[in-house]
Design a protein around this motif. Sequence first.
Motif, mmCIF file in Angstrom:
data_model
loop_
_atom_site.group_PDB
_atom_site.id
_atom_site.type_symbol
_atom_site.label_atom_id
_atom_site.label_comp_id
_atom_site.label_asym_id
_atom_site.label_seq_id
_atom_site.Cartn_x
_atom_site.Cartn_y
_atom_site.Cartn_z
ATOM 1 N N TYR A 134 15.243 45.767 39.206
ATOM 2 C CA TYR A 134 14.649 45.199 37.997
ATOM 3 C C TYR A 134 15.673 44.337 37.266
ATOM 4 N N SER A 135 15.206 43.293 36.614
ATOM 5 C CA SER A 135 16.054 42.499 35.729
ATOM 6 C C SER A 135 15.655 42.855 34.305
ATOM 7 N N LEU A 136 16.284 43.897 33.771
ATOM 8 C CA LEU A 136 15.981 44.375 32.423
ATOM 9 C C LEU A 136 17.250 44.300 31.589
ATOM 10 N N TYR A 137 17.063 44.049 30.315
ATOM 11 C CA TYR A 137 18.199 43.766 29.445
ATOM 12 C C TYR A 137 18.283 44.769 28.306
ATOM 13 N N GLY A 138 19.521 45.148 27.971
ATOM 14 C CA GLY A 138 19.750 46.071 26.869
ATOM 15 C C GLY A 138 19.523 47.515 27.282
ATOM 16 N N ASN A 139 19.351 48.367 26.280
ATOM 17 C CA ASN A 139 19.127 49.790 26.525
ATOM 18 C C ASN A 139 17.748 50.012 27.126
ATOM 19 N N LEU A 140 17.641 51.063 27.930
ATOM 20 C CA LEU A 140 16.335 51.495 28.405
ATOM 21 C C LEU A 140 16.322 53.006 28.509
ATOM 22 N N ILE A 141 15.125 53.560 28.529
ATOM 23 C CA ILE A 141 14.947 55.005 28.596
ATOM 24 C C ILE A 141 14.118 55.324 29.836
ATOM 25 N N PHE A 142 14.614 56.270 30.637
ATOM 26 C CA PHE A 142 13.826 56.785 31.758
ATOM 27 C C PHE A 142 13.202 58.104 31.320
ATOM 28 N N VAL A 143 11.884 58.210 31.491
ATOM 29 C CA VAL A 143 11.145 59.420 31.148
ATOM 30 C C VAL A 143 10.517 59.952 32.436
ATOM 31 N N PRO A 144 10.945 61.147 32.908
ATOM 32 C CA PRO A 144 10.386 61.660 34.156
ATOM 33 C C PRO A 144 8.937 62.104 33.997
ATOM 34 N N LYS A 145 8.204 61.960 35.080
ATOM 35 C CA LYS A 145 6.815 62.399 35.105
ATOM 36 C C LYS A 145 6.783 63.904 35.344
#
Length: 101
Positions: free
Chosen positions: A76-87
Amino acid sequence: MSEQYNWPSSMLYHPTGDPINIKPIDNNESFGTDELETFIGGPIDHIKLDNGMLVINEQGKEMNLPLNDMASKNGYSLYGNLIFVPKIIQAEPVKFDIKNL
């Protein structure tokens, strides 16, 4: 069945460095939009994955935020902070025929 996410097991990924486990305030089951926007640093969007979801800054590129290393390693080309939330994975109950055991 609707998808359910394990918000208390969320991981915050800064553009570089190690992930940080984050939890909703006041032991809530999920984050409020304002909490997510604070972690992400702007307006939020999400990307559904097979094993969970990413909460991202929808304007990260326009805001000239740095490319997120974790996201780029996963295609992925994503910028800045991100959050992963598990299913939350719920297994189907197994039925046994005790006559054949």
